[in-house]
Motif scaffolding. Sequence first.
Motif, mmCIF file in Angstrom:
data_model
loop_
_atom_site.group_PDB
_atom_site.id
_atom_site.type_symbol
_atom_site.label_atom_id
_atom_site.label_comp_id
_atom_site.label_asym_id
_atom_site.label_seq_id
_atom_site.Cartn_x
_atom_site.Cartn_y
_atom_site.Cartn_z
ATOM 1 N N UNK A 256 -1.646 15.966 4.831
ATOM 2 C CA UNK A 256 -2.557 16.659 3.916
ATOM 3 C C UNK A 256 -3.230 15.707 2.928
ATOM 4 N N UNK A 257 -2.796 14.451 2.892
ATOM 5 C CA UNK A 257 -3.318 13.537 1.866
ATOM 6 C C UNK A 257 -4.704 12.996 2.235
ATOM 7 N N UNK A 258 -5.519 12.769 1.200
ATOM 8 C CA UNK A 258 -6.831 12.153 1.416
ATOM 9 C C UNK A 258 -6.741 10.634 1.459
ATOM 10 N N UNK A 259 -5.598 10.109 1.000
ATOM 11 C CA UNK A 259 -5.417 8.656 0.987
ATOM 12 C C UNK A 259 -3.925 8.358 0.861
ATOM 13 N N UNK A 260 -3.490 7.276 1.530
ATOM 14 C CA UNK A 260 -2.102 6.827 1.420
ATOM 15 C C UNK A 260 -2.113 5.442 0.771
ATOM 16 N N UNK A 261 -1.316 5.281 -0.283
ATOM 17 C CA UNK A 261 -1.132 3.970 -0.910
ATOM 18 C C UNK A 261 0.295 3.530 -0.603
ATOM 19 N N UNK A 262 0.490 2.385 0.015
ATOM 20 C CA UNK A 262 1.857 2.022 0.413
ATOM 21 C C UNK A 262 2.015 0.526 0.632
ATOM 22 N N UNK A 263 3.258 0.067 0.469
ATOM 23 C CA UNK A 263 3.587 -1.299 0.902
ATOM 24 C C UNK A 263 4.582 -1.261 2.061
ATOM 25 N N UNK A 264 4.786 -0.077 2.626
ATOM 26 C CA UNK A 264 5.759 0.099 3.716
ATOM 27 C C UNK A 264 5.078 -0.066 5.075
ATOM 28 N N UNK A 265 5.713 -0.860 5.933
ATOM 29 C CA UNK A 265 5.160 -1.050 7.276
ATOM 30 C C UNK A 265 5.183 0.240 8.076
ATOM 31 N N UNK A 266 6.300 0.971 7.986
ATOM 32 C CA UNK A 266 6.421 2.225 8.747
ATOM 33 C C UNK A 266 5.415 3.264 8.285
ATOM 34 N N UNK A 267 5.201 3.342 6.973
ATOM 35 C CA UNK A 267 4.248 4.333 6.456
ATOM 36 C C UNK A 267 2.822 3.946 6.883
ATOM 37 N N UNK A 268 2.534 2.633 6.930
ATOM 38 C CA UNK A 268 1.218 2.187 7.410
ATOM 39 C C UNK A 268 1.000 2.643 8.857
ATOM 40 N N UNK A 269 2.041 2.474 9.686
ATOM 41 C CA UNK A 269 1.925 2.893 11.090
ATOM 42 C C UNK A 269 1.666 4.398 11.180
ATOM 43 N N UNK A 270 2.409 5.152 10.398
ATOM 44 C CA UNK A 270 2.268 6.613 10.460
ATOM 45 C C UNK A 270 0.908 7.071 9.942
ATOM 46 N N UNK B 162 -4.438 2.291 1.866
ATOM 47 C CA UNK B 162 -4.553 0.994 1.200
ATOM 48 C C UNK B 162 -3.169 0.370 1.191
ATOM 49 N N UNK B 163 -3.078 -0.851 1.690
ATOM 50 C CA UNK B 163 -1.785 -1.507 1.821
ATOM 51 C C UNK B 163 -1.599 -2.445 0.628
ATOM 52 N N UNK B 164 -0.563 -2.154 -0.155
ATOM 53 C CA UNK B 164 -0.352 -2.808 -1.444
ATOM 54 C C UNK B 164 0.435 -4.107 -1.239
ATOM 55 N N UNK B 165 -0.122 -4.972 -0.430
ATOM 56 C CA UNK B 165 0.526 -6.239 -0.086
ATOM 57 C C UNK B 165 -0.547 -7.299 0.085
ATOM 58 N N UNK B 166 -0.122 -8.574 0.130
ATOM 59 C CA UNK B 166 -1.077 -9.663 0.340
ATOM 60 C C UNK B 166 -1.189 -10.057 1.809
ATOM 61 N N UNK B 167 -0.190 -9.681 2.583
ATOM 62 C CA UNK B 167 -0.184 -9.979 4.018
ATOM 63 C C UNK B 167 0.394 -8.806 4.762
ATOM 64 N N UNK B 168 0.021 -8.713 6.039
ATOM 65 C CA UNK B 168 0.662 -7.705 6.881
ATOM 66 C C UNK B 168 0.979 -8.294 8.246
ATOM 67 N N UNK B 169 2.021 -7.772 8.852
ATOM 68 C CA UNK B 169 2.365 -8.139 10.226
ATOM 69 C C UNK B 169 1.807 -7.101 11.188
ATOM 70 N N UNK B 170 0.963 -6.218 10.664
ATOM 71 C CA UNK B 170 0.350 -5.190 11.507
ATOM 72 C C UNK B 170 -1.175 -5.235 11.361
ATOM 73 N N UNK B 171 -1.799 -6.406 11.605
ATOM 74 C CA UNK B 171 -3.241 -6.531 11.375
ATOM 75 C C UNK B 171 -4.052 -5.597 12.254
#
Length: 344
Positions: A254-268, A277-286
């Motif tokens: 239901x969300x209009x936007x997800x703010x997270x630093x979690x890899x699993x939440x990014x995938x979902x 928006x991924x609250x990190x400087x790097x990701x392993x899921x580019x």
Amino acid sequence: MSCLFIVGTRPEAIKLAPVIAALDRCGGKAQICTTGQHRDLLPPILQEYGLEADHHAGGDNDYPLAALQTVIRQAQPAALVVQGDTRSAFLGAVAARLESVPLAHVEAGLRSGSALDPFPEEIFRIGIGRLADLHFAPTAAAREHLLTAGAAVGSVHVTGNPVYDAALSILQVEPRIAVPTRSILMTVHRAENGGARLQQIYAAASDLARAGRRVIYIRHPRITDADISGLVGVPGLAVLPPQRHRDFLRLMTAADLVLTDSGGVHEEAAYLRRPSLILRDRTERPELLVPGFSELVGAETARIVTRARTLLGASSPLAEEPLRDGRAGERIAAILAENFSICR
Ligand SMILES: CC(=O)N[C@@H]1[C@@H](OP(=O)(O)OP(=O)(O)OC[C@H]2O[C@@H](n3ccc(=O)[nH]c3=O)[C@H](O)[C@@H]2O)O[C@H](CO)[C@@H](O)[C@@H]1O
């Protein structure tokens, strides 16, 4: 013969549940060993997925290597299975090697490009990658990372990530939460987002809430009362305790936007087609980053607020992914069964 699964944290339970269920369907035996890593978050998730621990390696010891070795000797598995990049997974991998038990790694081959970020997860991933006999890579890019690091071609299987199987199955279950619309869903818990970075992120969340967006922040046990003291009383900003997986995914849907630093939440978020928006400087899921839909923003207040305003409610440009078909668990279980004669 059985496989022994090390399950130390909430995300390991979520991502291994589909593999264990698929092994069960083919008549294979899975034993589960928990650790003391996510003492509070793990039990409700195990219950939600109908999983029960057969062994526990932990107690008050945060580094239960000897206890894991003892469990392996008792369980006598044909193979040990670890998932992802947690301390439990890494110690499980070391214990398997010390006890001369074959080791399989689920979600293998993710790399951020920096050995120290995310810390300590990248160290654990690289270490497990060096120790494992079988690597279950979620994507072709992850497979390439493993081959570059010297893994044997026949040891790496591209299976997809069972996180999508879990999402698909748990969304069939009736939620128990009232789900607000026009909201922003936020989670923050990575070690690198402590101190000033955490407060910068909170300032961004407060700005967005004061500007009329409902911000739902799901707190992680790592976050202290002192950390969130500045969020108390911010109009439009709700801090909620950890949610059951089915309810958390409903909030995300239901969300209009997800703010997270979690890899699993990014995938979902990618799977559910929600902008993030991924609250990190790097990701392993580019592969999940798409300008205007899913962006790496770091932890600076002004940047988060600006990009959030742009991305709020953006529609998904993502194509259907063949490996997000809810069958990763089945593929992994079939390879385990074949290699270790697990299924009848
Ligand atoms: C560096 C990094 O990114 N490493 C990751 C880290 O996991 P993470 O950072 O993704 O972990 P969390 O954010 O704790 O969990 C997320 C899961 O929890 C569910 N959730 C959340 C809030 C709630 O209230 N209720 C819930 O049910 C949510 O939907 C999601 O499925 O370790 C994993 C294991 O090895 C790795 O796979 C993974 O790379």
